[in-house]
Scaffold this active site. Structure first.
Site, mmCIF file in Angstrom:
data_model
loop_
_atom_site.group_PDB
_atom_site.id
_atom_site.type_symbol
_atom_site.label_atom_id
_atom_site.label_comp_id
_atom_site.label_asym_id
_atom_site.label_seq_id
_atom_site.Cartn_x
_atom_site.Cartn_y
_atom_site.Cartn_z
ATOM 1 C CG ASP A 117 -2.211 -0.901 1.211
ATOM 2 O OD1 ASP A 117 -2.166 -1.367 0.048
ATOM 3 O OD2 ASP A 117 -2.823 -1.208 1.752
ATOM 4 N NE ARG A 151 -0.106 2.742 14.354
ATOM 5 C CZ ARG A 151 0.624 2.310 13.517
ATOM 6 N NH1 ARG A 151 1.568 2.086 13.230
ATOM 7 N NH2 ARG A 151 0.063 0.935 13.069
ATOM 8 C CG ASP A 178 -3.468 1.812 13.691
ATOM 9 O OD1 ASP A 178 -3.182 2.444 15.108
ATOM 10 O OD2 ASP A 178 -2.550 0.931 13.387
ATOM 11 C CB SER A 220 -4.150 -6.563 8.697
ATOM 12 O OG SER A 220 -3.230 -4.764 9.093
HETATM 13 N N1 ARG Z 1 -6.561 -2.866 16.861
HETATM 14 C C1 ARG Z 1 -4.409 -2.565 17.509
HETATM 15 C C2 ARG Z 1 -5.136 -1.219 18.016
HETATM 16 O O1 ARG Z 1 -6.233 -0.802 17.554
HETATM 17 C C3 ARG Z 1 -4.056 -2.603 16.903
HETATM 18 C C4 ARG Z 1 -4.197 -2.154 15.834
HETATM 19 C C5 ARG Z 1 -3.239 -2.402 14.178
HETATM 20 N N2 ARG Z 1 -3.653 -3.459 14.363
HETATM 21 C C6 ARG Z 1 -2.867 -4.763 12.758
HETATM 22 N N3 ARG Z 1 -3.097 -5.839 13.318
HETATM 23 N N4 ARG Z 1 -2.604 -4.481 11.843
HETATM 24 O O2 ARG Z 1 -4.273 -0.466 19.226
#
Ligand code: ARG
Length: 410
Positions: free
Chosen positions: A21, A102, A131, A182
């Site tokens: 991506d 983040r 995110d 993911s």
């Molecule tokens: N659910 C988690 C959060 O919002 C992780 C998000 C990213 N997860 C991922 N497998 N790409 O903090």
């Protein structure tokens, strides 16, 4: 317009992961806006792929500049450290792995935008997750006039279109290699979602784990002593360590014992319930040790109140409000509340669990004389009688009143 003939000198800083991506996003953004793209790959201790390879890939995909920001120490001491002080567990379980990374990435993106003269920051998040919120709210808090581009969410960069785009331009990225999951990982842990895990009745399989060994494999237990100074780890087995080093050591040692696996359905900020599998061996081992030291060193009412603050702190961070005034104010409380949290905790790591077995501290509130049932007892039991009577007086009065009214109504 071809790849290298740009119509404008506007620059966009892109949060670059090296995956399909964000690799496609480089050319996609250039084509859609005429801007030059500066790729920023952030090292938050995710291990795995070589970041120099990732940096080169961004250039091969058309970025005008490509940099790797080593955020490991900052992430450890300014983000994981405070999370540890807060014993931060969203929904009482999730140690905020992605949520913590983040804001530090947002900060690096804003710094890169300033360095490279960009007025726009771009990310590859979808519109369904947390995110996007954490990046954009973080960026807005740090640089309120910065613009944001989210091509996956806002300009139709679907997976099929991204693959077609990559193939058309022969981008150096293996579109068939994409894993069914993911994954987001960093120093504080690893998150795995999608694929067969989207059926929440399906149990996780051993294959998806990388930071932890199978907890049910028979092996020798490991004993570790963790030292803390004002709520942050400063030694492991008597050796002085940085916060970064402490987390790395515990990831290894607790990970080898299968500590910190977690399979949960969580409440996302956008309202969706989603299933995520986590492994956070260092985080869970450190939080367990830290909580134990707090039990010995924090006064009762402060400890009770701190638990409420911890929950709120975790929710704010989960919800993308790292830089918000309330979160910053709660940090001051946590710093003050952690002043006495210095000392050591001994733990056994085994069978997927970190179990405290000993604690010692100069700041201990544990008084052997008061606690003992032996002859050295210094507790004056005579004081208890009056205390209990007065403590129960309001309830006793209310109960007597209720019984009196009930019998006069008969
Ligand atoms: N659910 C988690 C959060 O919002 C992780 C998000 C990213 N997860 C991922 N497998 N790409 O903090």
């Amino acid at each position: 317009m071809t790849f290298n003939e740009r119509t404008s000198n506007e620059r966009v800083v892109l949060a670059y992961s090296g995956g399909l991506d964000t690799s496609v996003a480089i050319g996609w953004i250039a084509q859609a806006t005429g801007a030059e793209v500066v790729a920023v790959a952030c090292d938050v201790g995710q291990d795995g792929e070589d970041l120099e390879v990732i940096r080169q890939r961004a250039l091969a995909c058309g970025a005008v500049e490509s940099v790797v920001a080593d955020l490991r120490s900052e992430f450890a001491s300014e983000y994981c450290g405070p999370a540890l002080r807060a014993n931060a567990l969203y929904m009482d379980r999730y140690p905020l792995v992605s949520a913590l990374s983040r804001p530090v990435i947002a900060k690096a993106l804003v710094a890169a935008a300033q360095t490279y003269g960009a007025k726009t920051v771009a990310h590859g998040c979808t519109g369904k997750g947390n995110d996007q919120v954490r990046f954009e709210v973080g960026i807005a808090a740090l640089a309120p006039y910065m613009k944001v581009l989210a091509p996956v969410r806002d300009s139709g960069m679907t997976r099929d279109k991204a693959i077609a785009f990559a193939e058309e331009r022969s981008l150096p990225i293996d579109v068939t290699k994409k894993s069914p999951y993911s994954i987001d990982q960093n120093l504080w842990g690893r998150a795995v979602e999608t694929g067969f895990l989207e059926d929440i009745w399906n149990a996780p399989i051993e294959d998806i784990y990388e930071y932890t060994q199978n907890p049910s494999t028979p092996r020798e237990p490991d004993e570790v002593v963790i030292g803390f100074t004002e709520g942050v780890p400063t030694s492991v087995d008597g050796e002085r360590v940085t916060v970064l080093k402490a987390i790395e050591i515990l990831n290894q040692r607790a990970g080898a014992q299968g500590v910190g696996r977690l399979d949960m359905v969580e409440d996302r900020l956008v309202g969706i319930k989603s299933r995520e599998v986590y492994e956070a061996p260092g985080a869970i081992a450190l939080i367990t040790a830290h909580q134990e030291l707090e039990n010995v060193t924090i006064e009762r009412d402060l400890a009770r109140f701190k638990r409420q603050v911890e929950q709120r702190w975790a929710e704010l961070v989960y919800d993308g409000l790292w830089f918000s005034p309330l979160k910053v104010a709660l940090d001051s409380f946590l710093t003050e509340a952690s002043r006495s949290v210095s000392g050591e905790v001994r733990m056994t790591l085994h069978g997927g669990r970190a179990v405290p077995t000993g604690r010692r501290s100069e700041a201990s509130l544990y008084d052997f004389g008061l606690a003992t049932y032996d002859s050295d007892d210094t507790f004056d039991q005579g004081l208890a009688k009056g205390f209990v009577e007065l403590w129960g007086l309001p309830s006793k009065l209310a109960a007597a009143r209720d019984q009196r009214l009930a019998s006069s109504a008969e």
